[in-house]
Design a protein around this motif. Structure first.
Motif, PDB file in Angstrom:
ATOM      1  N   HIS A 128       0.839  -1.199   0.000  1.00  0.00           N
ATOM      2  CA  HIS A 128       0.000   0.000   0.000  1.00  0.00           C
ATOM      3  C   HIS A 128       0.875   1.251   0.000  1.00  0.00           C
ATOM      4  O   HIS A 128       2.039   1.213   0.422  1.00  0.00           O
ATOM      5  N   PHE A 129       0.283   2.381  -0.429  1.00  0.00           N
ATOM      6  CA  PHE A 129       1.012   3.649  -0.442  1.00  0.00           C
ATOM      7  C   PHE A 129       0.532   4.578   0.683  1.00  0.00           C
ATOM      8  O   PHE A 129       1.075   5.668   0.860  1.00  0.00           O
ATOM      9  N   HIS A 130      -0.502   4.168   1.426  1.00  0.00           N
ATOM     10  CA  HIS A 130      -1.040   4.999   2.495  1.00  0.00           C
ATOM     11  C   HIS A 130      -1.071   4.215   3.807  1.00  0.00           C
ATOM     12  O   HIS A 130      -0.751   3.027   3.837  1.00  0.00           O
ATOM     13  N   ASP A 131      -1.454   4.918   4.892  1.00  0.00           N
ATOM     14  CA  ASP A 131      -1.491   4.294   6.215  1.00  0.00           C
ATOM     15  C   ASP A 131      -2.250   2.970   6.187  1.00  0.00           C
ATOM     16  O   ASP A 131      -3.317   2.874   5.595  1.00  0.00           O
ATOM     17  N   ILE A 132      -1.698   1.979   6.857  1.00  0.00           N
ATOM     18  CA  ILE A 132      -2.397   0.713   7.064  1.00  0.00           C
ATOM     19  C   ILE A 132      -2.987   0.756   8.462  1.00  0.00           C
ATOM     20  O   ILE A 132      -2.262   0.852   9.454  1.00  0.00           O
ATOM     21  N   ARG A 133      -4.319   0.714   8.541  1.00  0.00           N
ATOM     22  CA  ARG A 133      -5.016   0.926   9.809  1.00  0.00           C
ATOM     23  C   ARG A 133      -5.406  -0.371  10.507  1.00  0.00           C
ATOM     24  O   ARG A 133      -5.722  -0.347  11.690  1.00  0.00           O
ATOM     25  N   ASP A 134      -5.424  -1.475   9.797  1.00  0.00           N
ATOM     26  CA  ASP A 134      -5.878  -2.708  10.440  1.00  0.00           C
ATOM     27  C   ASP A 134      -5.202  -3.914   9.798  1.00  0.00           C
ATOM     28  O   ASP A 134      -4.915  -3.915   8.597  1.00  0.00           O
ATOM     29  N   ALA A 135      -4.967  -4.910  10.618  1.00  0.00           N
ATOM     30  CA  ALA A 135      -4.379  -6.173  10.155  1.00  0.00           C
ATOM     31  C   ALA A 135      -5.017  -7.312  10.944  1.00  0.00           C
ATOM     32  O   ALA A 135      -5.271  -7.183  12.146  1.00  0.00           O
ATOM     33  N   LEU A 136      -5.280  -8.415  10.251  1.00  0.00           N
ATOM     34  CA  LEU A 136      -5.968  -9.539  10.887  1.00  0.00           C
ATOM     35  C   LEU A 136      -5.590 -10.828  10.178  1.00  0.00           C
ATOM     36  O   LEU A 136      -5.552 -10.882   8.947  1.00  0.00           O
ATOM     37  N   PHE A 137      -5.328 -11.869  10.956  1.00  0.00           N
ATOM     38  CA  PHE A 137      -5.112 -13.194  10.401  1.00  0.00           C
ATOM     39  C   PHE A 137      -6.447 -13.919  10.306  1.00  0.00           C
ATOM     40  O   PHE A 137      -7.185 -14.021  11.290  1.00  0.00           O
ATOM     41  N   VAL A 138      -6.779 -14.399   9.109  1.00  0.00           N
ATOM     42  CA  VAL A 138      -7.954 -15.237   8.887  1.00  0.00           C
ATOM     43  C   VAL A 138      -7.427 -16.584   8.429  1.00  0.00           C
ATOM     44  O   VAL A 138      -7.036 -16.765   7.273  1.00  0.00           O
ATOM     45  N   GLY A 139      -7.375 -17.531   9.353  1.00  0.00           N
ATOM     46  CA  GLY A 139      -6.690 -18.783   9.057  1.00  0.00           C
ATOM     47  C   GLY A 139      -5.208 -18.511   8.905  1.00  0.00           C
ATOM     48  O   GLY A 139      -4.575 -17.919   9.788  1.00  0.00           O
ATOM     49  N   ASN A 140      -4.671 -18.925   7.791  1.00  0.00           N
ATOM     50  CA  ASN A 140      -3.248 -18.673   7.516  1.00  0.00           C
ATOM     51  C   ASN A 140      -3.032 -17.453   6.631  1.00  0.00           C
ATOM     52  O   ASN A 140      -1.897 -17.174   6.237  1.00  0.00           O
ATOM     53  N   GLN A 141      -4.093 -16.749   6.303  1.00  0.00           N
ATOM     54  CA  GLN A 141      -3.985 -15.575   5.435  1.00  0.00           C
ATOM     55  C   GLN A 141      -4.030 -14.293   6.249  1.00  0.00           C
ATOM     56  O   GLN A 141      -4.788 -14.171   7.218  1.00  0.00           O
ATOM     57  N   LEU A 142      -3.227 -13.316   5.834  1.00  0.00           N
ATOM     58  CA  LEU A 142      -3.190 -12.006   6.481  1.00  0.00           C
ATOM     59  C   LEU A 142      -4.010 -11.027   5.653  1.00  0.00           C
ATOM     60  O   LEU A 142      -3.803 -10.891   4.447  1.00  0.00           O
ATOM     61  N   VAL A 143      -4.942 -10.339   6.311  1.00  0.00           N
ATOM     62  CA  VAL A 143      -5.783  -9.346   5.639  1.00  0.00           C
ATOM     63  C   VAL A 143      -5.397  -7.971   6.153  1.00  0.00           C
ATOM     64  O   VAL A 143      -5.359  -7.732   7.363  1.00  0.00           O
ATOM     65  N   LEU A 144      -5.108  -7.055   5.216  1.00  0.00           N
ATOM     66  CA  LEU A 144      -4.678  -5.698   5.560  1.00  0.00           C
ATOM     67  C   LEU A 144      -5.680  -4.695   5.032  1.00  0.00           C
ATOM     68  O   LEU A 144      -6.168  -4.817   3.905  1.00  0.00           O
ATOM     69  N   GLY A 145      -5.987  -3.678   5.842  1.00  0.00           N
ATOM     70  CA  GLY A 145      -6.870  -2.600   5.415  1.00  0.00           C
ATOM     71  C   GLY A 145      -6.137  -1.277   5.478  1.00  0.00           C
ATOM     72  O   GLY A 145      -5.556  -0.922   6.522  1.00  0.00           O
ATOM     73  N   SER A 146      -6.159  -0.541   4.359  1.00  0.00           N
ATOM     74  CA  SER A 146      -5.386   0.691   4.258  1.00  0.00           C
ATOM     75  C   SER A 146      -6.283   1.880   3.933  1.00  0.00           C
ATOM     76  O   SER A 146      -7.392   1.727   3.415  1.00  0.00           O
ATOM     77  N   MET A 147      -5.786   3.076   4.214  1.00  0.00           N
ATOM     78  CA  MET A 147      -6.516   4.293   3.879  1.00  0.00           C
ATOM     79  C   MET A 147      -6.525   4.570   2.382  1.00  0.00           C
ATOM     80  O   MET A 147      -7.215   5.491   1.935  1.00  0.00           O
ATOM     81  N   ASP A 148      -5.780   3.806   1.584  1.00  0.00           N
ATOM     82  CA  ASP A 148      -5.856   3.958   0.136  1.00  0.00           C
ATOM     83  C   ASP A 148      -7.077   3.256  -0.448  1.00  0.00           C
ATOM     84  O   ASP A 148      -7.201   3.112  -1.664  1.00  0.00           O
ATOM     85  N   THR A 149      -7.994   2.809   0.435  1.00  0.00           N
ATOM     86  CA  THR A 149      -9.298   2.205   0.120  1.00  0.00           C
ATOM     87  C   THR A 149      -9.208   0.769  -0.358  1.00  0.00           C
ATOM     88  O   THR A 149     -10.219   0.198  -0.763  1.00  0.00           O
TER      89      THR A 149
END
Length: 425
Positions: free
Chosen positions: A96-117
């Motif tokens: 991502h190019f903007h702030d990453i506000r949240d991170a969560l492991f779902v099983g073995n996968q990592l899910v990232l949420g960023s302000m770049d939508t």
């Protein structure tokens, strides 16, 4: 049990929860750490934040030394043995190019949420998938007989009169045809109490407009000036008696002739309001609908309505009787768009499997009375556009496409962390 924290100096710290003492501190970021995630085995910590770096921190003692026992604490934490866990930074990723506000492991996968939508699903450091943050609901509607466009915003609607060009020749792909008249905004309607608008629609002749919030649906009679050069102003009148009878809806649409108004309600039913006969046909879950409807489309002759729901089911109903006509076989992928053939009883469907074209991600289903048919269907694909919010046909054979460019999205975001790069001033 070990507690992990991130601070505004870019450090990730591991603490002994029993004594409150610091076990280890790792400087991982150049600015605030905004989120942390721990995997299921509790041997991997991922941190990110304002600098958008995704830092993997690995437990070096997780599979070693018999004296280091990894017992589970009362709340699922890690109870250290005589020698506390040693953590080290293993890899740094950038998605991502903007702030990453949240991170969560779902099983073995990592899910990232960023302000770049965007959302990013990371399977491994080399395997990831980006999911656009643009709304998956339909935000653009056309009144194709009147050359009018309805745009849905979070708390208000805009009605635009489209421009037109008298140039009849077909230009090249990059050529912009000159406009004889430019688009003009006619009406702006704000939702009651500035509540979020869930869905909206406009009739083909641009005389009826409707929208729904989570509390209620409203329908309006609008009148647009035929000649823009005159001083005549558009008018808007709410049909109060009819609006008071309407439930909140997830989707809504008018039939092409404007004689019926169809709502997919928030309780999973389908309501067909017949203006001429002043009657309502209600299709309940017992007739095939088992989940919330997110796709709603009407055939060009107004005889059929198709629905798609969150369970991947696509059904076709008759608008006059409400009877179930056909069901499309359920696939493991969700339908993302449905559309009727303009002249034949054929329903086209697109799915979310993201496979290359041509393949089964675009299918069609026949129903009703069949005349002479040809198996050949032409699909035209262009990769010129990035984020398409709406694509609709007009009565003169033209298409209206509404695009949200990546630059426009980026310009609306807050400023990112400025970092000096090597060789730059």
């Amino acid at each position: 049990m070990t507690v992990v924290s991130g601070d505004s100096h870019g450090r990730i710290t591991f603490w002994d929860s029993k004594f409150g003492t610091e076990l280890q501190c790792i400087w991982t970021h150049k600015a605030d750490v905004l989120c942390l995630a721990v995997n299921r085995d509790e041997n991997l910590v991922v941190g990110s934040g304002v600098d958008a770096s995704i830092v993997y921190i690995t437990n070096m003692n997780s599979d070693s030394a018999p004296h280091h026992k990894r017992a589970k604490g009362k709340h699922g934490g890690i109870v250290s043995g005589k020698s506390h866990d040693m953590w080290t930074r293993s890899s740094v990723l950038h998605f991502h190019f903007h702030d990453i506000r949240d991170a969560l492991f779902v099983g073995n996968q990592l899910v990232l949420g960023s302000m770049d939508t965007n959302l990013t699903v990371v399977t491994s450091p080399t395997r990831f998938m980006k999911i656009s943050g643009l709304p998956h609901k339909q935000l653009v509607h056309t009144a194709k007989d009147a050359n009018v466009l309805l745009l849905q915003y979070p708390t208000y609607l805009e009605v635009w009169k489209l421009g037109h060009s008298s140039v009849e020749r077909v230009g090249t792909e990059k050529e912009i045809l000159p406009l004889d008249s430019h688009p003009v905004k006619q009406i702006q309607i704000a939702s009651k109490n500035n509540k979020a608008i869930v869905c909206s629609t406009i009739s083909n002749n641009a005389k009826l407009l409707a929208y729904s919030t989570v509390d209620q649906s409203r329908i309006y009679c609008i009148k647009l000036p035929a000649d823009q050069s005159k001083s005549e102003k558009p008018s808007v009148e709410r049909l109060a008696d009819f609006s008071n009878e309407l439930p909140p809806a997830h989707q809504m649409i008018f039939t092409p002739d404007g004689t019926k108004f169809i709502l997919a309600t928030d309780v999973g039913t389908l309501q067909i309001h017949n203006f001429k006969q002043n009657e309502v046909t209600c299709i309940n879950p017992a007739k095939g609908i088992t989940d919330s409807i997110h796709l709603l489309e009407v055939s060009s002759d107004g005889q059929y309505v198709a629905t798609g729901n969150g369970s991947g089911e696509v059904h076709v109903f008759a608008t006059m009787s409400g009877e179930h006509v056909t069901t499309v076989p359920v696939r493991k992928y969700l339908p993302t768009a449905i559309s009727f053939h303009p002249n034949k009883p054929v329903l086209f469907l697109a799915y979310s499997d993201l496979e290359p074209f041509p393949d089964r991600s675009i299918k069609y289903k026949r129903f009703g009375v069949q005349g002479p048919q040809s198996e050949l269907h032409a699909f035209h694909i262009t990769g010129k556009f990035k984020f398409i919010l709406g694509l609709k046909a007009l009565s003169d054979g033209q298409l209206v496409l509404v695009e949200r460019t990546p630059k426009a999205i980026k310009d609306d975001l807050p400023p990112v962390l400025k970092m000096k790069k090597f060789g730059s001033s």
